[in-house]
Write an enzyme that holds these catalytic residues in place. Structure first.
Site, short mmCIF file in Angstrom:
data_model
loop_
_atom_site.label_atom_id
_atom_site.label_comp_id
_atom_site.label_asym_id
_atom_site.label_seq_id
_atom_site.Cartn_x
_atom_site.Cartn_y
_atom_site.Cartn_z
N PHE A 148 30.51 -98.90 -39.03
CA PHE A 148 29.33 -98.13 -39.46
C PHE A 148 28.24 -98.10 -38.40
O PHE A 148 27.38 -97.22 -38.41
CB PHE A 148 28.76 -98.73 -40.76
CG PHE A 148 27.91 -99.94 -40.54
CD1 PHE A 148 26.56 -99.81 -40.26
CD2 PHE A 148 28.45 -101.23 -40.57
CE1 PHE A 148 25.77 -100.93 -40.02
CE2 PHE A 148 27.68 -102.35 -40.33
CZ PHE A 148 26.33 -102.20 -40.06
N LYS A 172 39.58 -92.38 -38.79
CA LYS A 172 39.14 -92.89 -40.10
C LYS A 172 37.79 -93.57 -39.86
O LYS A 172 37.72 -94.73 -39.45
CB LYS A 172 40.18 -93.90 -40.62
CG LYS A 172 40.26 -94.08 -42.11
CD LYS A 172 38.99 -94.51 -42.78
CE LYS A 172 38.65 -95.97 -42.57
NZ LYS A 172 37.27 -96.29 -43.06
N GLU A 175 33.08 -95.74 -44.06
CA GLU A 175 32.75 -95.05 -45.32
C GLU A 175 31.26 -95.13 -45.63
O GLU A 175 30.79 -94.56 -46.60
CB GLU A 175 33.59 -95.60 -46.49
CG GLU A 175 33.52 -97.07 -46.76
CD GLU A 175 34.48 -97.91 -45.93
OE1 GLU A 175 34.55 -97.71 -44.70
OE2 GLU A 175 35.13 -98.80 -46.51
N ARG A 176 30.49 -95.86 -44.79
CA ARG A 176 29.07 -96.02 -45.11
C ARG A 176 28.20 -94.91 -44.54
O ARG A 176 27.16 -94.59 -45.11
CB ARG A 176 28.57 -97.38 -44.60
CG ARG A 176 29.24 -98.49 -45.37
CD ARG A 176 28.73 -99.84 -44.96
NE ARG A 176 29.85 -100.77 -44.96
CZ ARG A 176 29.91 -101.87 -44.23
NH1 ARG A 176 28.92 -102.18 -43.44
NH2 ARG A 176 30.96 -102.64 -44.30
N SER A 225 34.79 -105.57 -37.58
CA SER A 225 34.62 -107.02 -37.65
C SER A 225 35.92 -107.73 -37.25
O SER A 225 37.01 -107.16 -37.34
CB SER A 225 34.22 -107.41 -39.08
OG SER A 225 35.22 -106.98 -39.98
N CYS A 280 26.96 -104.59 -31.89
CA CYS A 280 27.91 -105.63 -31.48
C CYS A 280 27.48 -106.26 -30.17
O CYS A 280 27.98 -107.31 -29.79
CB CYS A 280 29.31 -105.05 -31.34
SG CYS A 280 29.35 -103.80 -30.07
N GLU A 382 28.58 -114.55 -36.92
CA GLU A 382 27.86 -113.31 -36.61
C GLU A 382 26.99 -112.94 -37.81
O GLU A 382 27.50 -112.74 -38.91
CB GLU A 382 28.88 -112.19 -36.33
CG GLU A 382 28.21 -110.88 -35.96
CD GLU A 382 29.22 -109.75 -35.73
OE1 GLU A 382 30.16 -109.60 -36.54
OE2 GLU A 382 29.05 -109.01 -34.75
#
Ligand code: NAD
Length: 497
Positions: A148, A172, A175-176, A225, A280, A382
């Site tokens: 996201f 893909k 979805e957020r 992640s 990240c 994290e």
């Protein structure tokens, strides 16, 4: 509430069935419904990609590059619209959204060099009348699964390069915050990309598993992640796929006693709190060599953290927006509780922040911990939020051991005026991307991006030269045209010069 469609075979496709809400994190309100693809929908995208592949693989690289030139123009023309969509669903500020788009466009520019990067290698006369060359050929249908936190940039790390290399791509996205990702893909179709070469399917584990299991999908690029990266790498490689899976991070900045502290503080503010810490490459640990540096750093950071301008990402002139979801905000807040319970000194507490007019938004103010030690959860894990931890050490060697012992190795940096210290750091640190007085050493598009240790599973980094290698396979061709008059006897020894 509008429903966000998939983009399959050049068409927008809606789907009834399982769906999730997409939120505006600044208001806390659900704004769209997002369908979650079934296995049949994924197969539809795979079939379209498979059908498009033969013609696309045989399209001259220069023609493929022309599509990318037009795509770059369309991205630039639509910058404001794309940034608005990113900010509405992710929460980052408009300036930050425009910045990620620009870094994404760099990858499109690199892809415009397709004829150059696919030239291959040629050797004449490797033996009598024998020439040899290596060709870079596409893999076929490849897929990307993205996080996201960079809905524009991270997909652009992947498909422009995969596509100019002659592959067909299924994306893909997260979805957020899928709307900007979808719009960008539509612009590529508008730029002239043939149907089926790029499809975007929304979904969750069901969609991802369908891509992993499909024998037609030859390679998977993943960014997200670490637990999911590891899962995708294990499941994909088990099925003989090529996989690059980039995972999580804990990025340390080392502050040496001779550092230009004011500049280091400005750099750290942006690197720790920009995008609400949801990068990240965000700096989440400041390792101070000596108490004097630590005391001075904390004293300079505190007023700046308290003065952070925080609000709805879509407002102008802000430093930080909200976290992406209520769940993310609560998780980060929970880490702050945990750090306090573990005995770290919470110097600035951003919990409980309420923004007038946006009381339901997923906001958290900047947080600063001092006296953090390596066994604490806030150090080991994290956090992915606006939380900076100060760790105090006595020497550069101690700082480097700390970093080298950490499970993640994505990015790091050192602030110093000492060339010898900087050189030692660059040589010996076990991290994939290193900055010297540069807090976010994100490589430009003609280098490659990737961490070490549990920040990357696979051999090749993302985009740039490694990206070309990842999205192509080599074919070594050896060709001989004997002279008509000659006849050579059979040779039973292994051929050599
Ligand atoms: P995430 O791992 O939750 O999701 C990433 C993608 O995986 C999404 O598309 C999601 O739908 C999918 N996914 C989620 N759960 C899944 C499951 N069980 N099975 C299969 N697929 C699944 O990550 P996120 O929260 O979207 O992004 C934040 C994370 O991404 C952070 O850890 C951050 O460090 C990392 N990240 C890493 C890099 C890098 O280059 N190393 C870059 C950006 C983000």
């Amino acid at each position: 509430m509008s429903v966000i469609p998939h983009l399959i075979n050049g068409e927008l496709v809606t789907e009834n069935g399982r769906a999730v809400d997409v939120f505006n994190p600044s208001t806390g309100q659900a704004i769209h419904k997002l369908p979650l693809a079934t296995r049949e929908t994924i197969q539809h995208a795979i079939d379209a990609a498979k059908a498009a592949f033969p013609a696309w693989r045989n399209t001259p690289p220069a023609k493929r590059a022309q599509v990318m030139f037009r795509f770059k123009q369309l991205l630039e023309q639509n910058e404001a619209r794309i940034s608005q969509l990113i900010s509405e669903e992710h929460g980052k500020t408009l300036e930050d959204a425009a910045g990620e788009l620009k870094r994404g466009i760099e990858n499109v520019e690199f892809a415009c060099a397709a004829p150059e990067i696919l030239k291959g290698e040629y050797s004449r006369n490797v033996g009598p009348n024998i020439d040899a060359w290596s060709d870079f050929q596409p893999l076929g249908v490849v897929a990307g699964i993205t996080p996201f936190n960079f809905p524009a940039m991270v997909p652009l790390w992947m498909y422009p390069l995969a596509i100019v290399c002659g592959n067909c791509f299924i994306l893909k996205p997260s979805e957020r915050d899928p709307s900007s990702t979808l719009l960008i893909a539509q612009l590529l179709i508008e730029a002239g990309l043939p149907k089926g070469v790029l499809s975007v399917v929304h979904g969750d584990k069901t969609a991802v598993d369908a891509l992993i299991e499909a024998p037609e999908v030859k390679a998977l690029s993943f960014v997200g992640s670490t637990p999911i990266a590891e899962y995708i790498y294990a499941e994909g490689t088990k099925r003989g796929k090529r996989v690059q899976a980039l995972g999580g991070a804990k990025n340390h900045a080392v502050l040496m006693p001779d550092a230009d502290l004011d500049n280091a503080v400005s750099a750290l503010m942006g690197a720790a709190y920009g995008s609400c810490g949801e990068r990240c490459m965000a700096i989440s640990v400041a390792v101070c060599v000596g108490d004097q540096v630590a005391d001075a750093l904390v004293a300079k950071l505190v007023p700046q953290i308290k003065a952070l301008k925080i609000g709805a990402g879509t407002s102008c002139g802000l430093d930080m927006g909200p976290l992406v979801t209520g769940q993310a905000r609560d998780k980060v807040s929970g880490y702050v509780d945990d750090g306090v319970a573990a005995g770290a000194t919470l110097v600035v507490d951003g919990r409980g922040l309420s923004i007038p007019g946006n009381e339901e938004g997923f906001f958290l103010g900047g947080c600063l911990f001092d006296n953090v030690t390596p066994e604490m959860r806030i150090y080991k894990e994290e956090i992915f939020g606006p939380v900076l931890c100060v760790v105090r050490v006595n020497s550069l060697e101690e700082a480097m051991k700390l970093i080298n012992d950490h499970e993640y190795g994505n990015g790091t940096c050192i602030f110093t005026r000492d060339g010898e210290a900087a050189r030692l750091f660059c040589d010996e640190i076990e991290v994939g991307m290193v900055g010297v007085n540069v807090p976010l050493p994100v490589p430009v598009a003609y280098h490659s991006f990737g961490g070490w240790k549990r920040s990357l599973f696979g051999d090749l980094h993302a985009y740039g030269p490694d990206g070309v290698r990842f999205y192509t396979r080599r074919k070594a061709i050896t060709q001989r045209w004997p002279q008509r008059a000659s006849h050579e006897a059979s040779q039973f020894a292994f051929p050599s010069l």
